[in-house]
Scaffold this motif. Sequence first.
Motif, PDB file in Angstrom:
ATOM      1  N   UNK A   1      73.634  55.434  27.575  1.00 42.47           N
ATOM      2  CA  UNK A   1      74.037  56.816  27.344  1.00 42.47           C
ATOM      3  C   UNK A   1      73.323  57.739  28.318  1.00 42.47           C
ATOM      4  N   UNK A   2      73.253  59.005  27.981  1.00 40.92           N
ATOM      5  CA  UNK A   2      72.663  60.020  28.857  1.00 40.92           C
ATOM      6  C   UNK A   2      71.177  60.214  28.504  1.00 40.92           C
ATOM      7  N   UNK A   3      70.253  59.864  29.416  1.00 41.10           N
ATOM      8  CA  UNK A   3      68.822  60.017  29.114  1.00 41.10           C
ATOM      9  C   UNK A   3      68.333  61.456  29.217  1.00 41.10           C
ATOM     10  N   UNK A   4      69.149  62.369  29.714  1.00 41.71           N
ATOM     11  CA  UNK A   4      68.700  63.759  29.859  1.00 41.71           C
ATOM     12  C   UNK A   4      68.506  64.386  28.491  1.00 41.71           C
TER      13      UNK A   4
ATOM     14  N   UNK B   1      58.690  61.240  33.247  1.00 40.48           N
ATOM     15  CA  UNK B   1      59.918  60.455  33.131  1.00 40.48           C
ATOM     16  C   UNK B   1      60.652  60.601  34.459  1.00 40.48           C
ATOM     17  N   UNK B   2      60.836  59.476  35.146  1.00 41.85           N
ATOM     18  CA  UNK B   2      61.404  59.522  36.507  1.00 41.85           C
ATOM     19  C   UNK B   2      60.690  60.585  37.341  1.00 41.85           C
ATOM     20  N   UNK B   3      59.361  60.567  37.248  1.00 41.96           N
ATOM     21  CA  UNK B   3      58.470  61.456  38.010  1.00 41.96           C
ATOM     22  C   UNK B   3      58.560  62.923  37.589  1.00 41.96           C
ATOM     23  N   UNK B   4      59.329  63.250  36.559  1.00 41.79           N
ATOM     24  CA  UNK B   4      59.378  64.624  36.050  1.00 41.79           C
ATOM     25  C   UNK B   4      58.407  64.742  34.876  1.00 41.79           C
TER      26      UNK B   4
ATOM     27  N   UNK C   1      44.274  56.634  34.625  1.00 43.12           N
ATOM     28  CA  UNK C   1      44.834  55.499  33.898  1.00 43.12           C
ATOM     29  C   UNK C   1      46.308  55.777  33.621  1.00 43.12           C
ATOM     30  N   UNK C   2      47.153  54.835  34.003  1.00 41.05           N
ATOM     31  CA  UNK C   2      48.600  54.995  33.820  1.00 41.05           C
ATOM     32  C   UNK C   2      49.159  53.861  32.962  1.00 41.05           C
ATOM     33  N   UNK C   3      49.969  54.226  31.990  1.00 41.02           N
ATOM     34  CA  UNK C   3      50.741  53.262  31.208  1.00 41.02           C
ATOM     35  C   UNK C   3      52.179  53.385  31.690  1.00 41.02           C
ATOM     36  N   UNK C   4      52.715  52.304  32.218  1.00 45.72           N
ATOM     37  CA  UNK C   4      54.046  52.330  32.825  1.00 45.72           C
ATOM     38  C   UNK C   4      55.008  51.483  32.011  1.00 45.72           C
ATOM     39  N   UNK C   5      56.165  52.037  31.726  1.00 40.16           N
ATOM     40  CA  UNK C   5      57.180  51.311  30.976  1.00 40.16           C
ATOM     41  C   UNK C   5      58.556  51.794  31.424  1.00 40.16           C
TER      42      UNK C   5
ATOM     43  N   UNK D   1      67.695  58.907  35.282  1.00 37.15           N
ATOM     44  CA  UNK D   1      68.571  57.766  35.568  1.00 37.15           C
ATOM     45  C   UNK D   1      68.178  56.563  34.728  1.00 37.15           C
ATOM     46  N   UNK D   2      68.967  55.530  34.792  1.00 36.44           N
ATOM     47  CA  UNK D   2      68.682  54.261  34.140  1.00 36.44           C
ATOM     48  C   UNK D   2      68.486  53.194  35.215  1.00 36.44           C
ATOM     49  N   UNK D   3      67.443  52.370  35.175  1.00 32.75           N
ATOM     50  CA  UNK D   3      66.419  52.393  34.122  1.00 32.75           C
ATOM     51  C   UNK D   3      65.531  53.634  34.213  1.00 32.75           C
ATOM     52  N   UNK D   4      65.113  54.125  33.037  1.00 33.38           N
ATOM     53  CA  UNK D   4      64.286  55.305  32.959  1.00 33.38           C
ATOM     54  C   UNK D   4      62.824  54.881  33.104  1.00 33.38           C
ATOM     55  N   UNK D   5      62.127  55.457  34.084  1.00 35.67           N
ATOM     56  CA  UNK D   5      60.718  55.122  34.325  1.00 35.67           C
ATOM     57  C   UNK D   5      59.835  56.095  33.557  1.00 35.67           C
ATOM     58  N   UNK D   6      59.027  55.572  32.614  1.00 40.34           N
ATOM     59  CA  UNK D   6      58.101  56.410  31.855  1.00 40.34           C
ATOM     60  C   UNK D   6      56.669  56.098  32.273  1.00 40.34           C
ATOM     61  N   UNK D   7      55.847  57.133  32.334  1.00 37.73           N
ATOM     62  CA  UNK D   7      54.454  56.987  32.750  1.00 37.73           C
ATOM     63  C   UNK D   7      53.603  57.928  31.912  1.00 37.73           C
ATOM     64  N   UNK D   8      52.743  57.357  31.063  1.00 35.23           N
ATOM     65  CA  UNK D   8      51.765  58.162  30.317  1.00 35.23           C
ATOM     66  C   UNK D   8      50.458  58.064  31.085  1.00 35.23           C
ATOM     67  N   UNK D   9      49.946  59.208  31.503  1.00 32.82           N
ATOM     68  CA  UNK D   9      48.770  59.231  32.386  1.00 32.82           C
ATOM     69  C   UNK D   9      47.611  60.009  31.786  1.00 32.82           C
ATOM     70  N   UNK D  10      46.431  59.369  31.786  1.00 34.45           N
ATOM     71  CA  UNK D  10      45.161  60.040  31.459  1.00 34.45           C
ATOM     72  C   UNK D  10      44.356  60.156  32.746  1.00 34.45           C
TER      73      UNK D  10
END
Lengths: 231, 63
Positions: free
Chosen positions: A117-120, A147-150, A107-111, A176-185
Amino acid sequence: MYLSRLKSITVLPVALLALSQFCAAAEVTANAAAEVGTSPGTLNGGDSTSGTFSFIYTFADTDMYSVSGSYSTSYIGGTTKIAFTTDVGYIGNSTHTVTSSTDVLTLDLLQDYNFTGNPNGLYSSHSILFLPPVTGAGSFTEAQVFYDSQSTGLMGPYSGTTPQSFSTSATLNGLTTPLDANFQFVYSFAPGTAPIPEPTEAGLWGLGLVALGLFAEHRRKRIHRNTGREN
Amino acid sequence: MEKETRTPPSYLTDDDEVDSRRDIVRKLGKYATYAAPFTVLAFSAKADTGSSTGPSARRARKH
């Protein structure tokens, strides 16, 4: 005249607000198939979104799982947040038996976040994991945030039925921007996993026990009274 | 010889019926209290949960 002008003044901001929430909505997928939304929306500074979901996922071997939960995401004060709650349970298959093969449900939650600014930097993740009590031996669950596959680090795998807390963190660079976030169960249900009772069914069992106890107590008191009258 | 008549033990008087109903209500509350934790567990969400935040600024080193 003033009322109609007030209506025209308020309708546009409300529409824009609704449109922004629609664009910011997150996506929930089950084994890469969209179940909530069709694509991850993008949050701008000050945005947030949340929702609930409930669906049945069926594997090719006809094993069916009830999936429900909630999510919330936000980008406020320069900090991104993604939160995910899932409740997964095996409810049976075409022959009403236990699972015969291993079922892996991701299950993935994608946002996405329109980061200014700097997302790092340092990203911290936390989860509480546990399995239902009727899963087959070898079943496990785990969580991970990307976050961005990291990844911020794998939480789990965990095979217990008692809730266990996990925390990870990682300093991520090259974001990078847009920053891809993925919470995965990830849930891996081994063969022999039994169907779980529905909450309504379990509640009825509880009420039935109450009724039985009440009847037994009433019967006992009636017998006690009759015994006292005879003496 | 007098014949003893005995009231069948299965019949209750009106007062006994009222007391019986009151007892039922009291016992219902008592057993509902015992069953409540199990019912709550049945209906409570047993869910995995998690969250993630970032980025956090690194602490500046003190020289």
